[in-house]
Design an enzyme around this catalytic site. Sequence first.
Site, mmCIF file in Angstrom:
data_model
loop_
_atom_site.group_PDB
_atom_site.id
_atom_site.type_symbol
_atom_site.label_atom_id
_atom_site.label_comp_id
_atom_site.label_asym_id
_atom_site.label_seq_id
_atom_site.Cartn_x
_atom_site.Cartn_y
_atom_site.Cartn_z
ATOM 1 N N PRO A 57 0.811 -1.223 0.000
ATOM 2 C CA PRO A 57 0.000 0.000 0.000
ATOM 3 C C PRO A 57 0.845 1.274 0.000
ATOM 4 O O PRO A 57 0.363 2.346 -0.370
ATOM 5 C CB PRO A 57 -0.817 -0.108 1.296
ATOM 6 C CG PRO A 57 -0.825 -1.551 1.642
ATOM 7 C CD PRO A 57 0.497 -2.082 1.165
ATOM 8 N N GLU A 99 1.240 -8.308 9.058
ATOM 9 C CA GLU A 99 1.277 -6.874 9.292
ATOM 10 C C GLU A 99 2.176 -6.147 8.298
ATOM 11 O O GLU A 99 1.943 -4.992 7.954
ATOM 12 C CB GLU A 99 1.764 -6.593 10.725
ATOM 13 C CG GLU A 99 1.764 -5.125 11.117
ATOM 14 C CD GLU A 99 0.376 -4.514 11.126
ATOM 15 O OE1 GLU A 99 0.273 -3.279 11.012
ATOM 16 O OE2 GLU A 99 -0.614 -5.275 11.237
ATOM 17 N N ARG A 143 -0.307 -8.564 -21.340
ATOM 18 C CA ARG A 143 -1.092 -8.238 -22.531
ATOM 19 C C ARG A 143 -0.355 -7.266 -23.456
ATOM 20 O O ARG A 143 -0.726 -7.117 -24.624
ATOM 21 C CB ARG A 143 -2.458 -7.675 -22.148
ATOM 22 C CG ARG A 143 -2.410 -6.333 -21.471
ATOM 23 C CD ARG A 143 -3.787 -5.894 -20.977
ATOM 24 N NE ARG A 143 -4.742 -5.807 -22.053
ATOM 25 C CZ ARG A 143 -4.877 -4.753 -22.851
ATOM 26 N NH1 ARG A 143 -4.074 -3.703 -22.682
ATOM 27 N NH2 ARG A 143 -5.784 -4.725 -23.798
ATOM 28 N N ASP A 200 -5.868 1.836 -25.874
ATOM 29 C CA ASP A 200 -6.544 1.578 -24.609
ATOM 30 C C ASP A 200 -6.628 2.849 -23.785
ATOM 31 O O ASP A 200 -5.829 3.774 -23.946
ATOM 32 C CB ASP A 200 -5.761 0.544 -23.774
ATOM 33 C CG ASP A 200 -5.940 -0.867 -24.303
ATOM 34 O OD1 ASP A 200 -6.872 -1.087 -25.090
ATOM 35 O OD2 ASP A 200 -5.133 -1.730 -23.922
#
Length: 247
Positions: free
Chosen positions: A91, A118, A156, A171
Amino acid sequence: MMKIDVLTLFPEMFTGVFGQSILQKAAEKSAVQYNVVNFRDYADNKHNSVDDYPYGGGAGMVLKPQPIFDAVATLKENTDSKNTKVILLCPQGERYDQRKAEELAREDHLIFICGHYEGYDERIREHVVTDEISIGDYVLTGGELGAMVVIDSVVRLLPEVLGNQESHMKDSFSTGLLEHPHYTRPADFRGMKVPDILLSGNHKLIEEWRNKEALRRTLLRRPDLLDNMELTAEQEKWLQEVKKEYK
């Protein structure tokens, strides 16, 4: 051929993902080779534990450095690539975007570290990892789902993976804009009609319509993308036309 190694405590999570759709086809075309490793196998204790309590106290458990250090070293030894990217799903990492996907797609060897508990011993970040990536401002139970997202978006982009090599070039985000709307048959579905321009056969006008609609969609849904984008004179003209429609 790109080689992708994944370090995880739950290797079975990747079985279905790598065995379906584009990711499977990419492997069949020898564009990529997947290798999923349970890093518990590298633990140097009789209980095969990979985590321990944090120094200084606190809730949760922390991944120990030894299994990760040894697993990454072994994977590097088993590749011919001299420039391995070791990616920590975290994160606290940089926000993932299409530009990063394109950057990673140019590499030969990627190692993904998927943690749980954690967090990680800080020495893993400092001495093993080359890139820290976050797929969004939220917390998952582990790095596996984030790794799957990144791997799918990278694979991809590899040569010969998509049936049409130009598919990914327009895209959303690849051009800096969101992608234009798409339509297919029938031309009239329950009174909802395809824009006439797409049925005209005039490829120049169709391309202009698509570019203008990409600008419109970006303006309405993600105007922040336009803040730092260098538009051509023609794009600027189309953008001003779109803005007038909403005054």
